[in-house]
Design an enzyme around this catalytic site. Sequence first.
Site, mmCIF file in Angstrom:
data_model
loop_
_atom_site.group_PDB
_atom_site.id
_atom_site.type_symbol
_atom_site.label_atom_id
_atom_site.label_comp_id
_atom_site.label_asym_id
_atom_site.label_seq_id
_atom_site.Cartn_x
_atom_site.Cartn_y
_atom_site.Cartn_z
ATOM 1 N N SER A 1 0.005 -8.943 1.213
ATOM 2 C CA SER A 1 -1.450 -8.859 1.301
ATOM 3 C C SER A 1 -1.827 -8.723 2.765
ATOM 4 C CB SER A 1 -2.065 -10.149 0.738
ATOM 5 O OG SER A 1 -3.396 -10.290 1.186
ATOM 6 N N HIS B 1 0.839 -1.209 0.000
ATOM 7 C CA HIS B 1 0.000 0.000 0.000
ATOM 8 C C HIS B 1 0.874 1.259 0.000
ATOM 9 C CE1 HIS B 1 -2.943 -2.816 2.081
ATOM 10 N NE2 HIS B 1 -3.671 -2.331 1.104
#
Length: 281
Positions: A182, A33
């Site tokens: 993830s 991210h």
Amino acid sequence: MRLIHTANDLRAALAGQTGTAFVPTMGNLHPGHVSLVELARQYGQPVVASIFVNPLQFGVGEDFERYPRTLAADCEKLATAGCDLVFAPDVTEIYPVPQTFTVQPPDDLASDLCGAFRPGHFSGVATVVLKLLNLVQPRVAVFGKKDFQQLLVIRQLVRQFNLPVEIVAGDTLREADGLAMSSRNGYLGPSERIEAARLQGALAVIVAAVRAGERDFEALCSTASRHLKMAGWRVDYVALRDAATLQSPTPDSARLVVLGAAWLGSTRLIDNIDFALGNLA
Ligand code: PAF
């Protein structure tokens, strides 16, 4: 960096901005991210990230309740990455009334691959992304290639609804053993975490075989699936597709993508590798 919880405050904070770069997330942020936020900084300013665990994209029995909510830690990471504003609304802020209008992506995209195993998922994603784009009104929005099918759904959403936003794709970040980063990796127990890298390995074997001239795609995918099952995985699918359409490759396919989704215990992992081939003829 400002933290904003309501749509009204968001609109006020972004009034007059024409160059916003937006990174929608569900929080529980990892370096993947952060790399999307860094990419967003190259495309516009201010950089806005949203953190919203969207109930509409989770099916019955999926991990909506246990999805980690880690707002304070997420905000620290976003501030360090150069994010200017975080939008972290409550569910009632995004869905003040039942969401009876929804976006229904076409079946060939939304009921295939992950959509076949997660009915309604891509409708939930497309609906919330449309709402978030309307709220933030960015010039650019950044999405990770890790969710390859989601990226294609969003590109089509933007194109078919003439949304005035450019979609930018960020590369998947991987751990040292190849496991795609993830939020759901945190669900894995220690031995599952070691095993988890096998999914990426199985996809990489297919890429290498196709590059070496193998053209029996079904055989390659079912061999990969079998190897995963032998190692204790429950496989949803392993598939090789045209990267632009997600349909079966044709002789004109210039880029391919091999995608996989499989379960280790109670954790569902997805991964993909896209690659250029010139064309298949
Ligand atoms: O990829 C995600 O984190 C989510 O699907 C998204 C795009 C933020 C929509 O909820």
